[in-house]
Design an enzyme around this catalytic site. Structure first.
Site, PDB file in Angstrom:
ATOM      1  N   TYR A  37     -41.628 -35.342   8.061  1.00 31.55           N
ATOM      2  CA  TYR A  37     -40.760 -36.319   7.399  1.00 31.55           C
ATOM      3  C   TYR A  37     -40.197 -35.735   6.101  1.00 31.55           C
ATOM      4  O   TYR A  37     -38.993 -35.839   5.826  1.00 31.55           O
ATOM      5  CB  TYR A  37     -41.550 -37.597   7.111  1.00 31.55           C
ATOM      6  CG  TYR A  37     -40.761 -38.674   6.396  1.00 31.55           C
ATOM      7  CD1 TYR A  37     -40.018 -39.604   7.111  1.00 31.55           C
ATOM      8  CD2 TYR A  37     -40.757 -38.748   5.005  1.00 31.55           C
ATOM      9  CE1 TYR A  37     -39.291 -40.590   6.462  1.00 31.55           C
ATOM     10  CE2 TYR A  37     -40.032 -39.730   4.347  1.00 31.55           C
ATOM     11  CZ  TYR A  37     -39.303 -40.650   5.082  1.00 31.55           C
ATOM     12  OH  TYR A  37     -38.583 -41.614   4.424  1.00 31.55           O
ATOM     13  N   LYS A 119     -53.098 -36.870  -5.420  1.00 28.26           N
ATOM     14  CA  LYS A 119     -52.150 -37.863  -4.907  1.00 28.26           C
ATOM     15  C   LYS A 119     -52.856 -38.617  -3.785  1.00 28.26           C
ATOM     16  O   LYS A 119     -53.014 -38.105  -2.675  1.00 28.26           O
ATOM     17  CB  LYS A 119     -50.885 -37.181  -4.396  1.00 28.26           C
ATOM     18  CG  LYS A 119     -49.797 -38.144  -3.937  1.00 28.26           C
ATOM     19  CD  LYS A 119     -48.546 -37.388  -3.523  1.00 28.26           C
ATOM     20  CE  LYS A 119     -47.449 -38.360  -3.098  1.00 28.26           C
ATOM     21  NZ  LYS A 119     -47.809 -39.126  -1.889  1.00 28.26           N
TER      22      LYS A 119
END
Length: 678
Positions: A37, A119
């Site tokens: 993506y 993250k």
């Protein structure tokens, strides 16, 4: 690349990104990996930079995340919840640091400290407190507004419902599902025969979007808070001067603050911290998919400002798809419900992308030969699309001579039956250009998988009849085919290991409810090759039930939209089998509904075929599809000469091009609403 090629590629990328973004952010069911993506997103941004005249405000590159779900109340964020620019190499991290230092140096700032933090791979939320009381919890949504999920966030035990001081403040965090909870819940879903979650991130997102907060409460969600957005962190209104001080204060207020944060002004230490986090990924109790590098000084952040949709003072480094080395202990052959034999790698257990992997697909014998994969090899595995474990390659240099070449069995490993090569294998669970198939319809392995499919959620939806239960019942001779499910006795079920009277009662109640599912669910449950859920619905709507299909010719089946030659041939062959008639007769005699329920539908758009492309603003594609069907229209997935209208939303792509080529009328969302009478 010339302008015409760029324009076509940009359209294709926008459509693909819009599609996969919806799956990821709104449906929580991605089909591709984050890396794939991200690469599409980056390519689109680069093309728009090269051809600025093709850039437009509706491009995905100008939006953040998904849109707010219609089933939750929409709320506007007090401060925009933006995203970060992504980088994919240490060279890009170094370039960001150097560029940032240079920009601040020109402003008289001679020393710049950066923070490095993990993250978290979860769902971003904002938590708003008024006078110390939690009053609102919202998802990021599109950045400007999100979904009000306050009731669900109240069930997350680590989120303080009341602060130790009467502060009015909004903080931002990432809700995640711990790996241990993910494995526990997926084990329960597997036992129940339900579709498994792809990864902890999607499990967390799906759990947080439950309409029933008691369901969310059982999912074991947790949170890390990583940012202060607006309001006071101290009673005297004084704000911290740095991000690292902010995180310390957030922890003092009782929030689970982002862990493993480091502060440095040295690029080598920054890169080392990023590497260290990457090395620790598999040992952490939660998934991370990258590291975030931020300017520590809040004043320096203000000096740097923001780009159109991302801050100039931070970037997110995305780790590449995780690959692990392990030992290939054996290659076994699994027999699917349609008889296709699939080789499977039996591996020494290894932790990979959030789960413990012991098996991986090898697809077919050709893949094994092409990659020279041998039993006993040390192999590299990864998850295709972050979902399905697969063997990438073998490490021939680590062989010691004990490895053996795999040979496909001469007979079915389940029943000993004859095997044939089938060049038309495409059965949902196995999709190959060609496959080896067992043709014995009484094969125990096929029977087990056919019964499991019959009872699955999208078929007859018999809760509690998962793969393990089917296997248990077959081993104890309680079921031999799907009709036996409807003759099970309470005392026989209760006597089985791990069952009991309550489980027996629940299972029998679910079996009784399944009788009312209707013809289309039954047709799909029967597992006819090449016939999926959508085709089953269309076919049963055309014939009105199962029994008319026994007398139908190939030409009759071809009258159903989207039924082609192969599907028609398969249906004719299936309904010509004496055992098919015997099974359907037995099911009907046991009370299973074989007719399709007559649904009252409008006729305003009867006979028209619509194709939807791009992103619609007023409703989701599934909602638009349902509304069109209610008016008598058909919704197709591709544009053909039979298409009446193509509805073009934002970032419409190749389907729009195809419509123009064929001269099909293209209409806007506003026109669609008008045709629907909205």
């Amino acid at each position: 690349m010339n302008r015409n090629d760029a324009e076509k590629r940009i359209k294709d990328l926008r459509e693909a990104i819009a599609y996969h973004s919806k799956l990821y952010y709104e449906n929580d069911s991605p089909l591709i990996s984050d890396y794939e993506y991200d690469m599409m997103f980056r390519e689109l941004g680069e093309l728009e930079a090269l051809f600025p005249e093709l850039d437009e405000g509706a491009s995905p590159t100008h939006r953040v995340g998904g849109r707010a779900d219609e089933k939750f109340k929409k709320v506007r964020h007090p401060v925009k919840m933006g995203s970060l620019s992504d980088v994919f190499s240490f060279e890009e991290i170094s370039a960001f640091v150097e560029k940032t230092k240079a920009a601040l140096s020109e402003m008289g700032e001679n020393r710049v400290f950066f923070t490095v933090e993990p993250k978290i791979d979860g769902l971003s939320v904002g938590l708003t407190y008024e006078m110390g009381e939690l009053v609102l919890g919202a998802t990021r949504g599109g950045g400007e507004e999100g979904e009000d999920v306050t009731a669900n966030l109240m069930t997350v035990k680590s989120i303080p419902k009341r602060l130790p001081f009467p502060l009015s403040v909004t903080v931002r965090g990432e809700v995640y599902m711990p790996k241990s909870e993910f494995e526990r819940l997926n084990a329960e879903k597997e036992e129940a025969g339900e579709k498994l979650w792809a990864n902890p991130r999607n499990a967390a997102a799906g759990s947080l979007r439950q309409l029933d907060s008691t369901v969310t409460a059982r999912r074991g969600l947790d949170i890390f808070v990583f940012n202060h957005q607006i309001g006071d962190l101290y009673e005297d209104g004084v704000l911290p001067k740095t991000h690292s001080e902010t995180i310390e204060r957030i922890a003092q207020l009782g929030f689970p603050a982002i862990p493993l944060l480091s502060v440095t002004d040295d690029i080598n230490e920054i890169l080392s911290a990023v590497s260290s986090l990457g090395e620790r990924r598999s040992s952490l109790p939660n998934d991370i998919d990258g590291a975030v590098i931020k300017v520590d000084s809040l004043r320096q952040r203000e000096l740097l400002g923001e780009n159109t949709s991302t801050p100039k003072w931070a970037v997110a480094y995305k780790y590449p798809p995780e690959e692990k080395e392990t030992k290939l202990l054996d290659i076994t052959v699994q027999v699917g419900r349609t008889g296709v034999l699939t080789p499977t790698a039996e591996l020494s257990p290894v932790r990979l992308a959030g789960t413990t992997v012991q098996r991986a697909t090898l697809h077919n014998i050709d893949i094994i030969r092409e990659r020279d994969i041998r039993i006993g090899d040390t192999v590299i595995i990864r998850k295709a699309g972050d979902i399905i474990p697969e063997v990438v390659r073998s490490l021939a240099e680590k062989r010691d001579g004990s490895e053996t070449v795999f040979a496909f069995p001469d007979a079915c490993p389940s029943c000993g039956g004859r095997l044939v090569f089938d060049s038309l294998a495409d059965d949902g669970e196995e999709k190959e250009e060609g496959a080896i198939r067992c043709i014995n319809s009484a094969c125990p392995a096929q029977l087990e998988r056919r019964i499991t499919h019959f009872a699955s959620k999208n078929a007859m939806n018999i809760e509690g009849m998962g793969p393990k239960t089917v296997k248990l019942f077959m081993e104890n001779s309680l079921i031999r085919d799907v009709s036996d499910l409807y003759t099970l006795k309470r005392e026989d079920i209760a006597s089985l290991p791990g069952m009991g009277e309550l489980s027996a009662d629940n299972l029998l109640a679910s079996i009784e409810r399944s009788k009312q599912r209707g013809a289309s669910r039954l047709l799909f449950a029967l597992g006819v090759r090449h016939i999926g859920e959508a085709a089953s619905e269309d076919i049963c709507a055309h014939f009105g039930g199962i029994y008319p299909m026994f007398d139908a010719s190939k030409e009759d089946f071809l009258c159903v939209s989207d039924v082609g030659d192969i599907m028609a041939d398969t249906l004719v062959s299936f309904f010509a089998l004496p055992e098919t008639r015997a099974l359907v007769d037995k099911l009907a005699s046991l009370g299973i509904i074989t007719e399709e329920e007559k649904k009252e539908r409008g006729t305003v758009l009867s006979g028209m075929t619509f194709v939807l492309t791009g992103t619609l603003q007023g409703f989701t594609r599934s909602e638009a599809t349902q509304l069109l069907k209610e008016k008598g229209a058909k919704v197709a997935g591709s544009v053909s000469k039979k298409t009446s209208y193509v509805v073009a939303g934002e970032a419409a792509g190749s389907k729009l091009d195809r419509a123009n080529e064929l001269g099909i009328e293209v209409i806007s969302e506003e026109k669609l609403r008008e045709m629907l009478g909205m």
